[in-house]
Design a protein around this motif. Structure first.
Motif, PDB file in Angstrom:
ATOM      1  N   ALA A 434       0.824  -1.218   0.000  1.00  0.00           N
ATOM      2  CA  ALA A 434       0.000   0.000   0.000  1.00  0.00           C
ATOM      3  C   ALA A 434       0.852   1.260   0.000  1.00  0.00           C
ATOM      4  O   ALA A 434       0.319   2.363  -0.082  1.00  0.00           O
ATOM      5  CB  ALA A 434      -0.916   0.007   1.227  1.00  0.00           C
ATOM      6  N   TRP A 437       0.485   3.891  -2.890  1.00  0.00           N
ATOM      7  CA  TRP A 437      -0.756   4.663  -2.770  1.00  0.00           C
ATOM      8  C   TRP A 437      -0.577   5.790  -1.747  1.00  0.00           C
ATOM      9  O   TRP A 437      -1.004   6.926  -1.972  1.00  0.00           O
ATOM     10  CB  TRP A 437      -1.885   3.754  -2.317  1.00  0.00           C
ATOM     11  CG  TRP A 437      -2.394   2.780  -3.330  1.00  0.00           C
ATOM     12  CD1 TRP A 437      -2.078   1.469  -3.446  1.00  0.00           C
ATOM     13  CD2 TRP A 437      -3.333   3.050  -4.384  1.00  0.00           C
ATOM     14  NE1 TRP A 437      -2.759   0.900  -4.492  1.00  0.00           N
ATOM     15  CE2 TRP A 437      -3.542   1.849  -5.087  1.00  0.00           C
ATOM     16  CE3 TRP A 437      -4.021   4.190  -4.796  1.00  0.00           C
ATOM     17  CZ2 TRP A 437      -4.404   1.742  -6.174  1.00  0.00           C
ATOM     18  CZ3 TRP A 437      -4.890   4.103  -5.886  1.00  0.00           C
ATOM     19  CH2 TRP A 437      -5.069   2.893  -6.561  1.00  0.00           C
ATOM     20  N   ALA A 485      -5.054   2.857  -0.939  1.00  0.00           N
ATOM     21  CA  ALA A 485      -4.162   2.301   0.079  1.00  0.00           C
ATOM     22  C   ALA A 485      -4.927   1.403   1.034  1.00  0.00           C
ATOM     23  O   ALA A 485      -4.451   0.313   1.404  1.00  0.00           O
ATOM     24  CB  ALA A 485      -3.472   3.434   0.840  1.00  0.00           C
ATOM     25  N   THR A 488      -5.894  -1.852  -0.769  1.00  0.00           N
ATOM     26  CA  THR A 488      -4.722  -2.704  -0.948  1.00  0.00           C
ATOM     27  C   THR A 488      -4.306  -3.355   0.360  1.00  0.00           C
ATOM     28  O   THR A 488      -3.983  -4.542   0.410  1.00  0.00           O
ATOM     29  CB  THR A 488      -3.557  -1.883  -1.523  1.00  0.00           C
ATOM     30  OG1 THR A 488      -3.959  -1.318  -2.770  1.00  0.00           O
ATOM     31  CG2 THR A 488      -2.332  -2.744  -1.737  1.00  0.00           C
TER      32      THR A 488
END
Length: 508
Positions: A434, A437, A485, A488
């Motif tokens: 993540a 992001w 984010a 993910t």
């Protein structure tokens, strides 16, 4: 300023790689992404209809369209404050000797070359739609080097354009549309950089050029957009290209971009000081500094106590200025730089007050739809009115406060989003897949915050809603990246658990 890809998809194979390991079909993917982005803008602006969406001129448009040789075909020859945007202009030689220098002027002039004697801002709408498609297509091609799914990374900076709030400026004679185009270009360039690897040399060079070019276009549209350029240069300086000698191309592009920006930025600052120094000084002092710090701040600004009576009043659209009053003309007309510097120093000495002023600027991003600037075409017969809404223009209190209070959108949301995005970016190294992001979210939010700081320091609360408009776009991108984010972070462990379960089942 853009997004990484949802790395959970990295566990899925890409089909049809070429001999160098890159997936096939990337050129059609880029073309398709570009066409989709263009269509998105066209549909958002209703360019196929007889009443496309645009932005009413508040008086700023003349400074740009006069340099393109455009004359409004209206009953009184003016285009501002007509209850809508002017649809038709005659094309001829420039009607002013010193139009505002802007990349938007270059684009406007280009569209007049095929006008046939008359011109409409809808031509700009089509031009910007095509330009958005071009940069998105290039970025999608570059981003897909490590897998075609990665090309989807460039979709995130484009998604906010589906709301007319942002692309409707493409149908206008302002400098803002070129600023948005530059911001989108930088955003998709950063997206491609985040999802490619250093061995993708050609793709990363394309992404670096997009990133840098977007910063240049945005900053030469309006010098107040210089944070976009700073973000673009910073990203380019940190990106590695190639495996053996990975630290040359990105920094070189960053240096070249900075050098190319020096002359136009200095020229824009000089013009701003020449034409608008008293305006900016007045607005900073009376719409912001005295408003936030109270009448006792007059002495620190070198003003008499009676100056407090002007608190909350802008240079334009507010109550009449005190022309002929010695202290005002001395401080504002004769010594604007000294007065403005004193106001900035006073705010710097009181960081809580400065933070509150920036918070007001961030709150203004919740009203980026700018309803006081009409979206519909104006009628030819409607005469121009002398000015706009004093509250929306930030030119008079308590009207400005009333506009802010009347919104039903949470006033704390933009500040909370910026804080969350910056924290996410600062802790990205511990976030696994993540991380990209979060880095993108932090870059977008940090750039938006810088745009607000520049706006408040430059012109106080005057026209704050319009000055915060591009920051609102970046906050929308940041919010989408934070959502990516979160998805993910939740999806990757779930996919990993399912993969382990399938493996254990197969062994059993």
């Amino acid at each position: 300023m853009a997004t990484g890809t949802a790395d959970a998809t990295d566990t899925l194979p890409s089909s049809g790689p070429t001999s160098d390991g890159r997936p096939s079909g990337r050129v059609p993917l880029g073309i398709g992404a570009g066409l989709a982005a263009t269509l998105l803008v066209v549909l958002a602006l209703r360019l196929f209809s007889g009443r496309p969406l645009g932005v009413e001129d508040n008086g700023d448009g003349y400074r740009l369209f006069c340099g393109a040789g455009l004359t409004p075909l209206t009953a009184d020859g003016y285009a501002s404050w007509r209850g809508g945007w002017t649809t038709d202009f005659a094309v001829g030689p420039p009607t002013c000797p010193d139009p505002v220098p802007s990349s938007a002027l270059v684009i406007a002039r280009a569209t007049t070359l095929v006008s046939g004697g008359t011109w409409s801002p809808t031509a700009l709408g089509w031009a910007y739609a095509v330009l958005v498609g071009l940069v998105v297509g290039l970025a999608a091609w570059a981003a897909s080097a490590g897998g075609r799914r990665r090309g989807l990374a460039v979709a995130v900076p484009v998604l906010p354009l589906a709301a007319a709030t942002f692309p409707r400026f493409f149908v206008s004679t302002y400098s803002e549309p070129a600023g948005l185009l530059g911001c989108v270009t930088t955003a998709v360039g950063v997206a491609a950089l985040l999802v490619t690897r250093r061995e993708h040399r050609a793709e990363r060079v394309v992404a670096l050029v997009l990133t840098a070019a977007g910063g240049l276009v945005a900053t030469t549209a309006k010098v107040a957009y210089i944070p976009v350029l700073a973000a673009a240069i910073g990203v380019c300086a940190l990106v590695a290209v190639g495996v053996r000698r990975p630290h040359r191309v990105g920094p070189a592009i960053a240096v070249v971009t900075a050098l190319l920006a020096v002359a136009p930025v200095l020229a824009a600052l000089e013009r701003q000081a020449q034409f608008y120094a008293p305006v900016n000084a007045h607005n900073l002092v009376f719409t912001t500094t005295l408003l936030e710090m109270g009448p006792t701040a007059t002495s620190a600004l070198g003003l008499p106590p009676e100056a407090a009576a002007l608190t909350g009043n802008g240079y334009f659209n507010g109550p009449p200025r005190p022309d002929g009053v010695a202290w005002w003309e001395g401080a504002i007309l004769q010594r604007p730089s000294e007065t403005r510097n004193a106001a900035l120093l006073l705010l710097a000495e009181h960081p809580a007050t400065a933070a509150r002023a920036v918070g007001v600027g961030l709150q203004a991003t919740t009203l980026a739809d700018l309803p006081y600037l009409d979206s519909s075409p104006a009628t030819f017969e409607a005469p121009s009115s002398p000015d706009g809404h004093p509250g929306w223009s930030g030119a008079r209190q308590p009207d400005l406060a009333q506009v802010l209070d009347d919104t039903r959108r949470p006033p704390w949301l933009p500040s909370a989003l910026v804080l969350l995005a910056l924290v996410a970016a600062a802790t990205a190294r511990w976030q696994g897949r993540a991380a990209r992001w979060s880095l993108a979210a932090g870059l977008a939010a940090g750039t938006a915050l810088a745009l607000i700081v520049v706006a408040v320091a430059g012109d106080g609360y005057f026209e704050m809603f319009k000055h915060a408009w591009l920051a609102a776009y970046l906050l929308a991108v940041s919010g989408l990246c934070l959502a990516g984010a979160a998805v993910t972070a939740l999806a990757v462990p779930l996919i990993a658990r399912r993969s382990r379960a399938r493996g254990e089942g197969a062994q059993g």
